[in-house]
Design a protein around this motif. Sequence first.
Motif, short mmCIF file in Angstrom:
data_model
loop_
_atom_site.label_atom_id
_atom_site.label_comp_id
_atom_site.label_asym_id
_atom_site.label_seq_id
_atom_site.Cartn_x
_atom_site.Cartn_y
_atom_site.Cartn_z
N ARG A 12 31.14 34.40 97.26
CA ARG A 12 29.70 33.99 96.77
C ARG A 12 29.10 34.03 98.10
O ARG A 12 29.06 33.18 99.03
N ASP A 15 22.88 32.05 98.81
CA ASP A 15 21.80 32.24 97.85
C ASP A 15 22.09 33.16 96.87
O ASP A 15 21.22 33.72 96.04
N ASP A 16 23.55 33.40 96.59
CA ASP A 16 23.81 34.09 95.52
C ASP A 16 24.53 33.26 94.19
O ASP A 16 25.18 32.71 94.19
N ASP A 17 23.44 33.54 93.15
CA ASP A 17 23.62 32.61 92.00
C ASP A 17 24.13 33.63 90.55
O ASP A 17 24.14 32.96 89.61
N ARG A 18 24.77 34.70 91.14
CA ARG A 18 25.25 35.45 90.02
C ARG A 18 26.43 34.87 89.40
O ARG A 18 27.24 33.97 90.03
N GLU A 19 26.90 35.08 88.11
CA GLU A 19 28.09 34.60 87.88
C GLU A 19 29.08 35.41 88.44
O GLU A 19 28.92 36.57 88.93
N SER A 20 30.39 34.76 88.45
CA SER A 20 31.53 35.38 89.32
C SER A 20 31.98 36.73 88.73
O SER A 20 31.95 37.60 89.45
N ARG A 23 30.03 39.60 90.59
CA ARG A 23 30.76 40.17 91.79
C ARG A 23 31.96 41.03 91.54
O ARG A 23 32.16 41.79 92.42
N ASP A 52 33.82 29.37 98.52
CA ASP A 52 32.77 30.60 98.01
C ASP A 52 33.82 31.73 97.43
O ASP A 52 33.04 32.66 96.98
#
Length: 334
Positions: A12, A15-20, A23, A52
């Motif tokens: 992560r 500032d990466d607020d994506r769902e796992s 990625r 992370d």
Amino acid sequence: MRLGTGLFTAQRGPDDDRESSARYEELLALTREIEAAGLDSAWVSEHHFEDDEYLSGTFPALGAMAAATDDIEIGPCVALGPLYDPIHLAEDAATVDLLSSDRLTLGLAIGSNPREFDVFGVPRDERADRLEDLIPFLRAAWSDGPIEYESAFHDVPADVSITPTPVDGSVPIVLGGAAKPAVRRAARVADGWCAPSSLSLEGVRKRVEDIRAVRDRENHEGEFSIYVLKHGWVGDSREAAWETMREGYFSIQRRYAEIFSGETVEELEPERKRELKSQAIFGTPSDVSEQLREYRDAIGDDVHVILRTYYPGLETDEMVDCVHRLGDDVTPTL
């Protein structure tokens, strides 16, 4: 000369607020683009218990990459050999090799992070011996019939047979490390060596010279592959390439400083940042080609460079563009 990229970590980024899951979708999308760009290989990296979410499921990820591609070499650069149950590792590696139709290369190293060893219950001072014990175990496990190998660290009956077996009866094993014992271990017991990104060109050349001397002196036969890991980027200019990769590169290196030491590192020292910049390969396609050819000229035509272009925090499209620049503009010059 061969050229690959990665190393996928599914971390992560800032500032990466994506769902796992996003990625991991990105990991597979980039793997497909690596093959489409005509590069030779795609790689993952392994660590555990990181905030992370650094990639820990090495072989599930490689299995998915195998299913997403047809031709490129895949592998871990590197898996932490001493932390594995050897039977599970033999089974998982053989399974990925079968799924990929003989495209797996198994990169291994001794590991370093104190917390990883503590949680896995493996004495850290045994890591080198455990890695050296692991290699003949794997080869015995991949042979037909009983393994007929008595491990010094794992109580496995010698008459047990482990399945499945890889496509050609074995998987190439490549060892990482820069210290003389690690390099000579690779020369004696492995099928290849991977130079860490911290080594200079001259440092790599000297170690390759030592490897060849050891193999000649001890009459080791068969192919032995040289891999070189570097960090880099292809951009419109040298300045633009550095500006794009810099923060992600420094973020990864700060995390590695924490992983290797087991201590918090708030910020890299300015001198360390200058050193890291000097170790990277970046710039226009012409700049990158010129720097890569230096490795070919110093080591030989069969060198395989893994130019790391995956930086958590960058947009996927930026990394896809870099991959295609490597394939379209750099590879033809090599």
